[in-house]
Design a protein around this motif. Sequence first.
Motif, PDB file in Angstrom:
ATOM      1  N   SER A 132       2.082  -0.048   1.269  1.00  0.00           N
ATOM      2  CA  SER A 132       2.435  -0.713   2.516  1.00  0.00           C
ATOM      3  C   SER A 132       3.945  -0.863   2.655  1.00  0.00           C
ATOM      4  N   GLN A 133       4.600  -1.231   1.551  1.00  0.00           N
ATOM      5  CA  GLN A 133       6.053  -1.411   1.576  1.00  0.00           C
ATOM      6  C   GLN A 133       6.774  -0.071   1.701  1.00  0.00           C
ATOM      7  N   ASP A 134       6.350   0.915   0.922  1.00  0.00           N
ATOM      8  CA  ASP A 134       7.027   2.219   0.938  1.00  0.00           C
ATOM      9  C   ASP A 134       6.861   2.940   2.272  1.00  0.00           C
ATOM     10  N   LEU A 135       5.688   2.794   2.895  1.00  0.00           N
ATOM     11  CA  LEU A 135       5.401   3.522   4.128  1.00  0.00           C
ATOM     12  C   LEU A 135       5.781   2.738   5.376  1.00  0.00           C
ATOM     13  N   GLY A 136       6.032   1.431   5.214  1.00  0.00           N
ATOM     14  CA  GLY A 136       6.389   0.622   6.358  1.00  0.00           C
ATOM     15  C   GLY A 136       5.247   0.391   7.325  1.00  0.00           C
ATOM     16  N   VAL A 137       4.031   0.288   6.791  1.00  0.00           N
ATOM     17  CA  VAL A 137       2.850   0.044   7.627  1.00  0.00           C
ATOM     18  C   VAL A 137       2.083  -1.145   7.058  1.00  0.00           C
ATOM     19  N   SER A 138       1.115  -1.630   7.804  1.00  0.00           N
ATOM     20  CA  SER A 138       0.339  -2.786   7.373  1.00  0.00           C
ATOM     21  C   SER A 138      -0.629  -2.413   6.249  1.00  0.00           C
ATOM     22  N   ARG A 139      -1.073  -3.440   5.519  1.00  0.00           N
ATOM     23  CA  ARG A 139      -2.065  -3.223   4.470  1.00  0.00           C
ATOM     24  C   ARG A 139      -3.366  -2.688   5.066  1.00  0.00           C
ATOM     25  N   MET A 140      -3.709  -3.110   6.275  1.00  0.00           N
ATOM     26  CA  MET A 140      -4.919  -2.625   6.931  1.00  0.00           C
ATOM     27  C   MET A 140      -4.831  -1.120   7.191  1.00  0.00           C
ATOM     28  N   THR A 141      -3.642  -0.661   7.619  1.00  0.00           N
ATOM     29  CA  THR A 141      -3.452   0.781   7.836  1.00  0.00           C
ATOM     30  C   THR A 141      -3.592   1.545   6.533  1.00  0.00           C
ATOM     31  N   VAL A 142      -3.024   1.005   5.462  1.00  0.00           N
ATOM     32  CA  VAL A 142      -3.146   1.647   4.154  1.00  0.00           C
ATOM     33  C   VAL A 142      -4.615   1.747   3.744  1.00  0.00           C
ATOM     34  N   HIS A 143      -5.358   0.671   3.941  1.00  0.00           N
ATOM     35  CA  HIS A 143      -6.782   0.683   3.578  1.00  0.00           C
ATOM     36  C   HIS A 143      -7.532   1.765   4.364  1.00  0.00           C
ATOM     37  N   ARG A 144      -7.220   1.897   5.653  1.00  0.00           N
ATOM     38  CA  ARG A 144      -7.886   2.940   6.455  1.00  0.00           C
ATOM     39  C   ARG A 144      -7.516   4.335   5.943  1.00  0.00           C
ATOM     40  N   ASP A 145      -6.248   4.515   5.582  1.00  0.00           N
ATOM     41  CA  ASP A 145      -5.815   5.811   5.047  1.00  0.00           C
ATOM     42  C   ASP A 145      -6.520   6.116   3.727  1.00  0.00           C
TER      43      ASP A 145
END
Length: 273
Positions: free
Chosen positions: A45-58
């Motif tokens: 989430s920090q490295d990509l600059g997106v939310s944790r929810m977005t990371v979970h979907r990815d």
Amino acid sequence: MTDVTLESPDGEVTRARFARAKATRLKRIADAVRLEGFISVDTLSQDLGVSRMTVHRDLDELEKARVLRKVRGGASAERSTTFESDFQYRANAALREKKAVAHAAAALASDGDVVVIGDSSTTSHVVPDLAALTNVTVVTNFLPVMESVAREARLELISLGGQFNPEHRAFVGLLCEQALSTLYADVLFASSSALLGSDVYHQFEPIVKVKQAMIRSSRTRVLLLDHTKLGRGALHRVGPVSDFTHVVVDDQADPEQLAPVRDAGVEVIVAPV
């Protein structure tokens, strides 16, 4: 009220931009998991600059594609089972390196050769170079190569039958192995999941058996690997790297990881990217 202006009336440009951003993000996650073995949701989430929810979907999407395994707090690589078995993922990973490796490897083929091409997103890129030669016959169990060769009027095609495996888009099994036992080839272009020390590995047993049959049927045996395949293992041992006459890698390969290959008497070709 603030007006929102899209770059096209139907939002196609906006959607395309989001799709590109997502594809880039998925590749960065897959690369990070492959290199680190495990990576946390918070780090992504920090490295990509997106939310944790977005990371979970990815991560859900990559797990469905069997690129990684989603675990508590993050994701890990399934190196010993189905990691990187999905063809679509393999086809897009390290693409520039694969094309460079394939181009360098193709120089080992000559006019009039019978060439075996194994199932691999790397070896498939040798076809355009082979089409520049004359009287070349291609033998393959890999559906994408069959389709590519069929479009090249200058190439002859012999397809290997057997049981079709949709994940690898390849024909495997006893019929495929028996067909190879009746053939002689001048050059084999093969790849595999991993090279660790002086041993070659792959995660899928039926593919291993076909690779071994291809090795037995061929005089010049060329192993194509991009640098991400070095220094790692997979579930099944294909055999010693000395089963091959040449190993072709891209110029990001670690020289220390290539030392056992040279020590085994195998010629190493480094392709510039």
